[in-house]
Design a protein around this motif. Structure first.
Motif, PDB file in Angstrom:
ATOM      1  N   ALA A  25       0.706  -1.338   0.119  1.00 55.01           N
ATOM      2  CA  ALA A  25       0.007   0.027  -0.037  1.00 55.01           C
ATOM      3  C   ALA A  25       0.881   1.303   0.042  1.00 55.01           C
ATOM      4  O   ALA A  25       0.480   2.460  -0.697  1.00 55.01           O
ATOM      5  N   LEU A  26       1.934   1.040   0.811  1.00 57.12           N
ATOM      6  CA  LEU A  26       2.885   2.457   0.797  1.00 57.12           C
ATOM      7  C   LEU A  26       3.591   2.702  -0.326  1.00 57.12           C
ATOM      8  O   LEU A  26       3.471   3.789  -1.078  1.00 57.12           O
ATOM      9  N   ARG A  27       3.847   1.615  -1.280  1.00 55.46           N
ATOM     10  CA  ARG A  27       4.641   1.844  -2.516  1.00 55.46           C
ATOM     11  C   ARG A  27       3.644   2.203  -3.457  1.00 55.46           C
ATOM     12  O   ARG A  27       3.965   3.050  -4.278  1.00 55.46           O
ATOM     13  N   CYS A  28       2.389   1.846  -3.293  1.00 52.57           N
ATOM     14  CA  CYS A  28       1.304   2.262  -4.359  1.00 52.57           C
ATOM     15  C   CYS A  28       1.056   3.933  -4.206  1.00 52.57           C
ATOM     16  O   CYS A  28       0.823   4.848  -5.309  1.00 52.57           O
ATOM     17  N   ALA A  29       1.099   4.193  -2.850  1.00 52.57           N
ATOM     18  CA  ALA A  29       0.787   5.766  -2.885  1.00 52.57           C
ATOM     19  C   ALA A  29       1.970   6.512  -3.246  1.00 52.57           C
ATOM     20  O   ALA A  29       2.088   7.736  -3.704  1.00 52.57           O
ATOM     21  N   ASN A 106      -6.633  -6.357  -3.961  1.00 49.08           N
ATOM     22  CA  ASN A 106      -6.019  -5.320  -3.091  1.00 49.08           C
ATOM     23  C   ASN A 106      -5.785  -4.150  -3.911  1.00 49.08           C
ATOM     24  O   ASN A 106      -4.709  -3.681  -4.647  1.00 49.08           O
ATOM     25  N   THR A 107      -6.904  -3.299  -4.144  1.00 47.22           N
ATOM     26  CA  THR A 107      -6.964  -2.167  -4.842  1.00 47.22           C
ATOM     27  C   THR A 107      -7.147  -0.853  -4.180  1.00 47.22           C
ATOM     28  O   THR A 107      -8.138  -0.827  -3.481  1.00 47.22           O
ATOM     29  N   VAL A 108      -6.798   0.044  -4.444  1.00 47.84           N
ATOM     30  CA  VAL A 108      -6.892   1.259  -4.079  1.00 47.84           C
ATOM     31  C   VAL A 108      -7.004   2.655  -4.891  1.00 47.84           C
ATOM     32  O   VAL A 108      -6.155   2.489  -6.041  1.00 47.84           O
ATOM     33  N   ASP A 109      -8.033   3.305  -5.138  1.00 48.29           N
ATOM     34  CA  ASP A 109      -7.837   4.592  -5.641  1.00 48.29           C
ATOM     35  C   ASP A 109      -7.450   5.845  -4.888  1.00 48.29           C
ATOM     36  O   ASP A 109      -7.960   6.194  -3.849  1.00 48.29           O
ATOM     37  N   ILE A 110      -6.341   6.573  -5.520  1.00 44.51           N
ATOM     38  CA  ILE A 110      -5.683   7.764  -4.906  1.00 44.51           C
ATOM     39  C   ILE A 110      -6.278   8.866  -5.471  1.00 44.51           C
ATOM     40  O   ILE A 110      -5.692   9.059  -6.851  1.00 44.51           O
ATOM     41  N   GLU A 111      -6.721   9.944  -4.993  1.00 43.06           N
ATOM     42  CA  GLU A 111      -7.220  11.062  -5.616  1.00 43.06           C
ATOM     43  C   GLU A 111      -6.359  11.973  -4.886  1.00 43.06           C
ATOM     44  O   GLU A 111      -6.605  12.327  -3.787  1.00 43.06           O
ATOM     45  N   MET A 112      -5.455  12.864  -5.490  1.00 42.62           N
ATOM     46  CA  MET A 112      -4.411  14.033  -4.828  1.00 42.62           C
ATOM     47  C   MET A 112      -4.947  15.186  -5.531  1.00 42.62           C
ATOM     48  O   MET A 112      -5.056  15.481  -6.797  1.00 42.62           O
ATOM     49  N   ARG A 123      -5.023   4.508  -9.695  1.00 46.20           N
ATOM     50  CA  ARG A 123      -5.429   3.149  -9.131  1.00 46.20           C
ATOM     51  C   ARG A 123      -4.188   2.506  -9.006  1.00 46.20           C
ATOM     52  O   ARG A 123      -3.475   2.140  -9.799  1.00 46.20           O
ATOM     53  N   GLY A 124      -4.189   1.871  -7.754  1.00 45.37           N
ATOM     54  CA  GLY A 124      -2.653   1.231  -7.469  1.00 45.37           C
ATOM     55  C   GLY A 124      -3.401  -0.117  -6.931  1.00 45.37           C
ATOM     56  O   GLY A 124      -4.638  -0.379  -6.469  1.00 45.37           O
ATOM     57  N   GLU A 125      -2.391  -1.052  -7.376  1.00 45.10           N
ATOM     58  CA  GLU A 125      -2.933  -2.752  -6.922  1.00 45.10           C
ATOM     59  C   GLU A 125      -1.605  -3.108  -6.337  1.00 45.10           C
ATOM     60  O   GLU A 125      -0.414  -3.217  -6.739  1.00 45.10           O
ATOM     61  N   SER A 135      -2.738   0.801 -12.430  1.00 43.27           N
ATOM     62  CA  SER A 135      -3.468   0.134 -13.699  1.00 43.27           C
ATOM     63  C   SER A 135      -4.363   1.370 -14.027  1.00 43.27           C
ATOM     64  O   SER A 135      -5.203   1.023 -15.196  1.00 43.27           O
ATOM     65  N   ARG A 136      -4.449   2.408 -13.473  1.00 42.10           N
ATOM     66  CA  ARG A 136      -5.104   3.558 -14.023  1.00 42.10           C
ATOM     67  C   ARG A 136      -4.523   4.916 -13.712  1.00 42.10           C
ATOM     68  O   ARG A 136      -4.332   5.050 -12.452  1.00 42.10           O
TER      69      ARG A 136
END
Length: 523
Positions: A25-29, A106-112, A123-125, A135-136
């Motif tokens: 999760a940290l790496r996705c962010a 294990n998917t998270v959408d991150i809006e910044m 979108r990180g997985e 992936s997005r």
């Protein structure tokens, strides 16, 4: 092209409790934050599937915030991520996206939103073991996994832009392995992903950003990817267990020796040695500190079990597990105790299964008077098996259940023990196959979404499976299924498990009344 490093199997070195839900999760962010120019002032995380059900217990919330702040996976300040965000003026919001079978477990959408008002969504997985994929980006489907060095360019969809970009890269003598362009609409915003054979110089970004119709350009480095290596067809590289055995026979080397040569060719011998010393240093600490200084876990479900097992060695070991296996189990429990209190551990191959490999190898090394060099050789054997499982099956509980985590760790440890005790490469893979088969179907059902119960004691069972499988293989008892076939079988079984039994805390032990009473509201 980039290849997976041994230290993504024996790693990452990270703050617990979960490699997929914390480190991943940290790496996705971190990847998401790299696409924003300037400070980020507001971020919203939308969580899906396993992330949505277990994000508090797994520390996913803190890890995501830590990634936006730029922390590394082994930074113990991760536990203080919310206060660090407040100090940095970063506003954080979490939204539960719920279950969606169309996206990765294990998917998270991150809006910044940046200080300048720029908005970027990613979108990180988290794929397991700390590996991630994007992936997005801004609503457009992409596929960025870190297999190649990647240049991401946001630009206007207008004639001549792509031609100018490719000419510029050609003038810089930068070879494009793959190029994909995505657009929101004709004449609107477009995004081009260049996968390159080598990372360009940093001044290329300055030149790109100054070009007409270019909105932004950045290098996307997926944390944990191995350095670029063009020699992946050489003798020390392999894709299957059968190929690995062929390499062993051709080069007259064991599994671990092949993996060590492979790693040296990826990152250089000095770098590989330094990383292995770091891994072993953390393993020594993670398997011993809780034996003398027990700490309660964040969820309050475990703490002190490792010391209690170690203290019974004189009374019970002779009649039950024996002194060496008792030591191995105590060390394995210690790792999960340290991880659950957000201490630094080595995921091997995941945080939830991190106790099995070091517990087994360090206990046997101590009993036989082996030094660090022999342990490092065995760790490379474990990494070779883990690499095969990571690339051909899975090691994430959210995808394949606990059989993919503790089962994979037991297979890695069984092979390593077999070679450590003088077994052949074929016997080592037989031991790995036996361990996988004996834990086939094991579900992932963390109570309260915490990596505590039954995760800790399942590491003890993983130790037992590794010990018995190694002894069977060394005695000449082989596996009916070759390793590659067993790995495929494990993957098929994992995909057949319902979502409730794949790290969502909605089935199995996690849903039992006693578990729910013991951990009310912690999911």
């Amino acid at each position: 092209m980039q290849a997976l490093s041994a230290f993504e199997i024996l790693g990452p070195v990270m703050v617990g409790p979960s490699s997929s839900h914390t480190a991943g999760a940290l790496r996705c962010a971190r990847v998401a934050a790299s696409l924003v120019e300037g400070p980020i002032r507001r971020v919203t995380f939308t969580l899906f599937n396993s992330f949505a059900h277990t994000y508090r217990g797994h520390g996913t919330d803190r890890a995501l915030v830590a990634g936006i702040l730029g922390l590394e996976t082994d930074d113990e300040r991760i536990r203080d991520a919310f206060s660090l965000a407040e100090d940095a003026g970063l506003a954080v919001e979490f939204v539960i996206g719920g279950d969606d079978a169309r996206v990765h477990p294990n998917t998270v959408d991150i809006e910044m939103e940046s200080a300048a008002g720029e908005t970027v969504s990613v979108r990180g997985e988290s794929l397991g073991g700390g590996r991630v994929r994007v992936s997005r980006i801004n609503g457009v489907a992409v596929d960025i996994s870190g297999e190649y060095d990647t240049l991401f360019v946001a630009h206007r969809d207008t004639p001549g832009v792509l031609a100018a970009l490719t000419v510029l890269l050609s003038e810089r003598r930068i070879n494009i392995a793959f190029m994909r362009t995505y657009r929101t609409e004709r004449g609107g915003n477009a995004y081009t992903v260049f996968e390159l054979d080598e990372l360009p110089p940093a001044d290329l970004l300055t030149e790109l950003r100054a070009r007409e119709n270019i909105y932004t350009a950045t290098f996307v480095r997926v944390p944990g990817a191995a350095p670029a290596c063009a020699a992946t067809e050489s003798e020390e590289f392999f894709d299957t267990g059968a190929e690995l055995l062929e390499r062993c026979q051709t080069l007259n080397l064991g599994l671990g020796a092949i993996m060590a040569v492979r790693e040296a060719s990826l990152s250089g011998e000095a770098c590989a040695v330094a990383q292995m010393h770091r891994v072993l240093e953390v393993m020594h600490a993670e398997t011993t500190e809780p034996l003398t200084t027990p700490r309660p876990s964040l969820g309050g479900l475990i703490g002190g079990e490792a010391k209690r097992v170690a203290d019974t060695t004189g009374q019970l070991a002779a009649s039950l597990m024996g002194s060496v296996q008792t030591e191995a189990v105590a060390r394995a429990l210690a790792v999960l105790e340290r991880s659950a209190s957000m201490g630094v551990i080595v995921a091997a191959p995941t945080a939830g299964s991190a106790g099995v490999v070091p517990g087994c190898l360090l206990a046997v090394a101590q009993a036989r008077g082996l030094g660090d060099a022999e342990v490092m050789d065995a760790l490379y054997t474990a990494a070779a098996v883990g690499l095969l499982l990571t690339t051909n099956a899975c090691v994430a509980g959210a995808e394949g259940g606990c059989q993919a985590e503790v089962g994979s760790a037991a297979a890695m440890a069984a092979a390593a023990l077999t070679e450590m005790l003088g077994g052949t490469p074929a016997q080592a893979l037989d031991a790995a196959s036996l361990a996988l088969g004996n834990l086939l179907g094991l579900v992932c059902d963390p109570v309260g979404g915490l990596v505590e119960v039954p995760c800790q004691t399942r590491n003890a069972i993983g130790v037992a499976a590794a010990f018995s499988s190694a002894q069977l293989a060394l005695a000449g008892v082989g596996s009916l299924l070759p390793f590659d076939e067993m790995a495929r079988t494990m993957l098929e079984v994992g995909h057949a498990l319902p979502a409730s039994l794949r790290e969502t805390a909605r089935g199995g032990i996690a849903a039992a009344p006693s578990a729910c009473r013991r951990c009310p509201g912690c999911a």
